[in-house]
Design a protein around this motif. Structure first.
Motif, mmCIF file in Angstrom:
data_model
loop_
_atom_site.group_PDB
_atom_site.id
_atom_site.type_symbol
_atom_site.label_atom_id
_atom_site.label_comp_id
_atom_site.label_asym_id
_atom_site.label_seq_id
_atom_site.Cartn_x
_atom_site.Cartn_y
_atom_site.Cartn_z
ATOM 1 N N ASN A 124 0.927 -1.213 0.096
ATOM 2 C CA ASN A 124 0.053 0.092 0.049
ATOM 3 C C ASN A 124 0.784 1.403 0.102
ATOM 4 O O ASN A 124 0.536 2.376 0.443
ATOM 5 C CB ASN A 124 -0.787 0.049 1.130
ATOM 6 N N GLU A 125 1.940 1.154 -0.657
ATOM 7 C CA GLU A 125 3.088 2.163 -0.513
ATOM 8 C C GLU A 125 2.691 3.472 -1.029
ATOM 9 O O GLU A 125 3.050 4.480 -0.609
ATOM 10 C CB GLU A 125 4.446 1.809 -1.263
ATOM 11 N N SER A 126 1.950 3.550 -2.191
ATOM 12 C CA SER A 126 1.642 4.774 -3.104
ATOM 13 C C SER A 126 0.685 5.776 -2.145
ATOM 14 O O SER A 126 1.000 7.044 -2.127
ATOM 15 C CB SER A 126 0.769 4.670 -4.358
ATOM 16 N N TYR A 127 -0.088 5.375 -1.416
ATOM 17 C CA TYR A 127 -0.863 6.188 -0.445
ATOM 18 C C TYR A 127 -0.198 6.895 0.650
ATOM 19 O O TYR A 127 -0.269 7.898 0.714
ATOM 20 C CB TYR A 127 -1.935 5.459 -0.004
ATOM 21 N N VAL A 128 0.765 6.014 1.091
ATOM 22 C CA VAL A 128 1.779 6.614 2.142
ATOM 23 C C VAL A 128 2.613 7.600 1.497
ATOM 24 O O VAL A 128 2.968 8.514 2.256
ATOM 25 C CB VAL A 128 2.293 5.445 2.866
ATOM 26 N N ALA A 129 3.074 7.193 0.499
ATOM 27 C CA ALA A 129 4.123 8.206 -0.192
ATOM 28 C C ALA A 129 3.747 9.406 -0.377
ATOM 29 O O ALA A 129 4.469 10.519 -0.248
ATOM 30 C CB ALA A 129 4.660 7.444 -1.651
ATOM 31 N N ILE A 130 2.411 9.816 -0.812
ATOM 32 C CA ILE A 130 1.958 11.010 -1.052
ATOM 33 C C ILE A 130 1.830 11.980 0.249
ATOM 34 O O ILE A 130 2.081 12.800 0.129
ATOM 35 C CB ILE A 130 0.309 10.702 -1.753
ATOM 36 N N GLU A 131 1.525 11.182 1.291
ATOM 37 C CA GLU A 131 1.497 11.776 2.789
ATOM 38 C C GLU A 131 2.913 12.026 3.196
ATOM 39 O O GLU A 131 3.226 13.116 3.498
ATOM 40 C CB GLU A 131 0.819 10.851 3.825
ATOM 41 N N TYR A 132 3.803 11.346 2.678
ATOM 42 C CA TYR A 132 5.189 11.273 3.164
ATOM 43 C C TYR A 132 5.606 12.908 2.671
ATOM 44 O O TYR A 132 6.219 13.550 3.136
ATOM 45 C CB TYR A 132 6.159 10.307 2.483
ATOM 46 N N ARG A 133 5.523 13.098 1.321
ATOM 47 C CA ARG A 133 5.962 14.299 0.741
ATOM 48 C C ARG A 133 4.863 15.675 1.160
ATOM 49 O O ARG A 133 5.316 16.687 1.422
ATOM 50 C CB ARG A 133 5.853 14.308 -0.866
ATOM 51 N N GLY A 134 3.810 15.086 1.371
ATOM 52 C CA GLY A 134 2.764 16.245 1.682
ATOM 53 C C GLY A 134 3.136 16.823 3.425
ATOM 54 O O GLY A 134 3.082 17.861 3.584
ATOM 55 N N VAL A 135 3.503 15.892 4.156
ATOM 56 C CA VAL A 135 3.916 16.344 5.579
ATOM 57 C C VAL A 135 4.928 17.514 5.476
ATOM 58 O O VAL A 135 5.331 18.324 6.565
ATOM 59 C CB VAL A 135 4.442 15.192 6.671
ATOM 60 N N VAL A 136 6.082 17.187 4.419
ATOM 61 C CA VAL A 136 7.170 18.150 4.366
ATOM 62 C C VAL A 136 6.587 19.591 4.034
ATOM 63 O O VAL A 136 6.810 20.617 4.824
ATOM 64 C CB VAL A 136 8.056 18.040 3.388
ATOM 65 N N HIS A 137 5.473 19.629 3.122
ATOM 66 C CA HIS A 137 4.767 20.845 3.048
ATOM 67 C C HIS A 137 4.028 21.398 4.274
ATOM 68 O O HIS A 137 4.268 22.497 4.414
ATOM 69 C CB HIS A 137 3.716 20.746 1.786
ATOM 70 N N GLU A 138 3.254 20.611 4.958
ATOM 71 C CA GLU A 138 2.672 20.940 6.091
ATOM 72 C C GLU A 138 3.402 21.454 7.048
ATOM 73 O O GLU A 138 3.055 22.538 7.724
ATOM 74 C CB GLU A 138 1.782 19.577 6.588
ATOM 75 N N ALA A 139 4.685 20.764 7.344
ATOM 76 C CA ALA A 139 5.448 21.314 8.571
ATOM 77 C C ALA A 139 5.963 22.734 8.260
ATOM 78 O O ALA A 139 6.260 23.553 8.923
ATOM 79 C CB ALA A 139 6.450 20.147 8.507
ATOM 80 N N TYR A 140 6.511 22.948 6.844
ATOM 81 C CA TYR A 140 6.947 24.354 6.192
ATOM 82 C C TYR A 140 5.712 25.316 6.521
ATOM 83 O O TYR A 140 5.954 26.372 7.176
ATOM 84 C CB TYR A 140 7.336 24.175 5.095
ATOM 85 N N GLU A 141 4.517 25.000 6.260
ATOM 86 C CA GLU A 141 3.332 25.984 6.280
ATOM 87 C C GLU A 141 3.047 26.173 7.867
ATOM 88 O O GLU A 141 2.804 27.213 8.139
ATOM 89 C CB GLU A 141 2.165 25.326 5.643
ATOM 90 N N GLU A 142 3.204 25.164 8.727
ATOM 91 C CA GLU A 142 2.880 25.262 10.272
ATOM 92 C C GLU A 142 3.841 26.182 10.695
ATOM 93 O O GLU A 142 3.561 27.208 11.478
ATOM 94 C CB GLU A 142 2.892 23.995 10.799
ATOM 95 N N LEU A 143 5.135 26.349 10.156
ATOM 96 C CA LEU A 143 6.382 26.929 10.717
ATOM 97 C C LEU A 143 6.170 28.671 10.183
ATOM 98 O O LEU A 143 6.442 29.435 10.959
ATOM 99 C CB LEU A 143 7.563 26.487 10.370
ATOM 100 N N THR A 144 5.853 28.743 8.896
ATOM 101 C CA THR A 144 6.031 29.861 8.217
ATOM 102 C C THR A 144 4.526 30.709 7.961
ATOM 103 O O THR A 144 4.824 31.900 7.666
ATOM 104 C CB THR A 144 6.667 29.873 6.929
ATOM 105 N N ASP A 145 3.693 29.770 7.777
ATOM 106 C CA ASP A 145 2.350 30.230 7.430
ATOM 107 C C ASP A 145 2.314 30.480 5.732
ATOM 108 O O ASP A 145 1.605 31.393 5.255
ATOM 109 C CB ASP A 145 1.545 31.530 8.021
ATOM 110 N N LEU A 146 3.344 30.171 5.283
ATOM 111 C CA LEU A 146 3.568 30.227 3.928
ATOM 112 C C LEU A 146 3.660 28.879 3.021
ATOM 113 O O LEU A 146 3.868 27.765 3.901
ATOM 114 C CB LEU A 146 4.701 31.050 3.385
ATOM 115 N N ASP A 147 3.338 28.779 1.876
ATOM 116 C CA ASP A 147 3.397 27.534 0.900
ATOM 117 C C ASP A 147 5.110 27.489 0.852
ATOM 118 O O ASP A 147 5.717 28.427 0.745
ATOM 119 C CB ASP A 147 2.758 27.443 -0.594
ATOM 120 N N ILE A 148 5.555 26.056 0.833
ATOM 121 C CA ILE A 148 6.887 25.678 0.646
ATOM 122 C C ILE A 148 7.443 26.210 -0.792
ATOM 123 O O ILE A 148 6.469 26.073 -1.700
ATOM 124 C CB ILE A 148 7.219 24.286 0.961
#
Length: 166
Positions: A108-132
């Motif tokens: 079931n790797e593909s569903y998780v892989a999409i989340e994997y990259r997504g959390v990088v974007h989320e973490a950046y947004e949470e720290l900066t209130d901006l899109d990465i």
């Protein structure tokens, strides 16, 4: 961030998640906010660079045998998954994709892989209130194809053909 630091974090996430790929995005996300935005941007750039290295018809043909994927929309998340598996498996995928047949790959790797990259974007947004900032994939000059010949692929990847039978 240098590539060694990038792969070190990928390996750390994999170990802490005890090879449970569903936990990897959450573990990664817990590590990223402890960093500064520049670290997250750098991590994202390394990730995009790895995806760009993997964009090849040879690997895409191998993934076609493994998963039956034909489109880039399915192929790129699979690359994300291979990256999340760590440097050694990613290097096998790049240089000897037929040897992926010798590795136990998740179902079931593909569903998780999409989340994997997504959390990088989320973490950046949470720290900066901006899109990465966007980093573009570098596609190969010969272009990626979706037209695979099973016979040719089976000759190029005999172990994958035997294991997955596609």
């Amino acid at each position: 961030m240098d590539e060694n630091k990038f792969w070190s974090l990928i390996e750390k996430v994999k170990v802490i998640s005890k090879d449970d790929i569903a936990l990897r995005p959450h573990v990664l996300k817990n590590y990223l906010p402890e960093s500064d935005p520049a670290f997250i941007e750098s991590f994202n750039q390394c990730f995009v660079n790895c995806v760009s290295k993997a964009l090849s018809n040879k690997l895409k043909s191998a993934v076609f045998l493994i998963k039956g994927y034909r489109s880039d929309y399915d192929f790129i998340p699979y690359i994300d998954y291979l990256i999340s598996e760590g440097k050694s498996i990613f290097e096998v995928a790049l240089h000897q994709p037929d040897d992926l047949a010798d590795i136990a790959l998740a179902k079931n790797e593909s569903y998780v892989a999409i989340e994997y990259r997504g959390v990088v974007h989320e973490a950046y947004e949470e720290l900066t209130d901006l899109d990465i900032p966007d980093f573009e994939f570098i596609f190969p000059t010969e272009g990626l194809t979706n037209d695979f010949n099973k016979f040719v692929s089976s000759r190029e990847f005999p172990k994958l053909t035997e294991k997955y039978g596609n």
